[in-house]
Design an enzyme around this catalytic site. Structure first.
Site, mmCIF file in Angstrom:
data_model
loop_
_atom_site.group_PDB
_atom_site.id
_atom_site.type_symbol
_atom_site.label_atom_id
_atom_site.label_comp_id
_atom_site.label_asym_id
_atom_site.label_seq_id
_atom_site.Cartn_x
_atom_site.Cartn_y
_atom_site.Cartn_z
ATOM 1 N N SER A 11 66.425 27.411 -75.453
ATOM 2 C CA SER A 11 65.159 26.882 -75.954
ATOM 3 C C SER A 11 65.389 25.493 -76.524
ATOM 4 O O SER A 11 66.522 25.070 -76.750
ATOM 5 C CB SER A 11 64.560 27.801 -77.032
ATOM 6 O OG SER A 11 65.380 27.832 -78.181
ATOM 7 N N LEU A 13 65.985 21.817 -77.718
ATOM 8 C CA LEU A 13 66.913 20.756 -77.328
ATOM 9 C C LEU A 13 67.955 21.251 -76.336
ATOM 10 O O LEU A 13 68.276 20.562 -75.360
ATOM 11 C CB LEU A 13 67.565 20.203 -78.594
ATOM 12 C CG LEU A 13 68.538 19.038 -78.513
ATOM 13 C CD1 LEU A 13 68.589 18.337 -79.864
ATOM 14 C CD2 LEU A 13 69.939 19.493 -78.143
ATOM 15 N N GLY A 14 68.506 22.439 -76.571
ATOM 16 C CA GLY A 14 69.538 22.971 -75.686
ATOM 17 C C GLY A 14 69.041 23.178 -74.282
ATOM 18 O O GLY A 14 69.745 22.873 -73.311
ATOM 19 N N TYR A 157 71.248 25.332 -95.342
ATOM 20 C CA TYR A 157 71.300 24.673 -94.034
ATOM 21 C C TYR A 157 72.169 23.415 -94.117
ATOM 22 O O TYR A 157 73.056 23.198 -93.282
ATOM 23 C CB TYR A 157 69.884 24.321 -93.581
ATOM 24 C CG TYR A 157 69.820 23.551 -92.281
ATOM 25 C CD1 TYR A 157 69.783 24.218 -91.057
ATOM 26 C CD2 TYR A 157 69.790 22.158 -92.270
ATOM 27 C CE1 TYR A 157 69.721 23.512 -89.851
ATOM 28 C CE2 TYR A 157 69.735 21.444 -91.085
ATOM 29 C CZ TYR A 157 69.699 22.125 -89.885
ATOM 30 O OH TYR A 157 69.639 21.431 -88.699
#
Length: 275
Positions: A11, A13-14, A157
């Site tokens: 999904s 960017l990848g 994060y």
């Protein structure tokens, strides 16, 4: 053309990076947890999909047992959770995805990387400098590495992205035979913040790049013959990262702590699970 292993590809960017790499003729193996999206991407790209959860040792070992050739490894998997979550092994999820997974996957694929082009690209974030909400600087807290005492989604994060960057630099120091780089792809519209209120996500997305735009520097670093080894890129620009990311003592300590959690780096055989 290169044999590329892309973690976190199904999904955002990848996925866009996978489509571009396949279009450019690279031999693509991509890893994700969602079988339906992975199989659809395999049909679109002609690449090979491996279904695995890289936050776990089982997932890492499955990939290592399946892959036979690697020139370029792209560690792209990312997560952001509203509340503290743990993996099946009991590790805090951000730490497992952003740090333990790249550490362990790179470790297990190192022999193949050495036989190939030997390039590792870690997708990072400018969030390693300061939390997206709050103030910096971000530092590694070894007394609460897994955010058990205090969990803030944005600080956790950021700390785990800093851990990823410290790993990148330490990997370069310990394995100069590799070409290693980290990249901030820009502020990208993805489903990373799907657990957060829609209004907050919508505000964030107003100025964000598309996933295709975000993928462009990742593909560039994975394939360009001319990149700075051991560098941090903000999109296409070689950039100084935060002062904390250059702390060699912290990087060494984090490497040692990670080996305590996962076993020695680049030793053939099963990695160590949590005790």
């Amino acid at each position: 053309m290169s044999a590329v292993v892309l973690a976190g590809a199904t999904s955002g960017l990848g996925r866009q990076a996978a489509l571009q790499l396949a279009k450019d003729g690279h031999e693509l193996t991509f890893i994700g947890r969602n079988r339906e999206r992975g199989e659809r991407l395999a049909r679109e790209t002609g690449g090979r999909f491996i279904r695995a959860d890289l936050s776990t040792l089982e997932g890492v070992e499955h990939v290592a047992a399946t892959v036979s050739q690697v020139d370029v490894l792209i560690n792209n998997a990312g997560v952001m959770t509203r509340r503290r979550e743990v993996t099946a092994e009991g590790f805090e999820l951000n730490l497992a995805v952003h740090h333990l997974a790249p550490f362990s996957l790179t470790s297990r694929l190192l022999p193949l990387l050495r036989r190939g082009e030997g390039r590792v690209v870690n997708v990072n974030s400018e969030g390693h400098r300061a939390p997206m909400r709050g103030s910096g600087p971000v530092l590694i807290n070894f007394d609460d590495l897994q955010s058990e005492r205090s969990f803030d989604p944005f600080l956790t994060y950021s700390r785990t992205k800093l851990a990823n960057l410290l790993f990148t630099y330490e990997l370069h120091r310990r394995h100069p035979e590799l070409t290693v780089a980290a990249v901030h792809p820009g502020v990208v519209r993805t489903d990373l913040g799907r657990q957060f209120p829609r209004a907050l996500v919508a505000l964030f997305h107003i100025t964000a790049l598309s996933a295709r735009q975000g993928a462009a520097p990742v593909v560039e670093l994975a394939t360009s013959p001319d990149i700075a080894n051991g560098a941090y890129y903000s999109r296409f620009t070689n950039t100084r990262s935060s002062p904390a990311s250059y702390d060699v003592g912290t990087a060494r300590r984090l490497w040692e702590v990670t080996e305590e959690l996962r076993g020695p780096f680049a030793v053939t055989g099963q990695l160590r699970g949590p005790s």
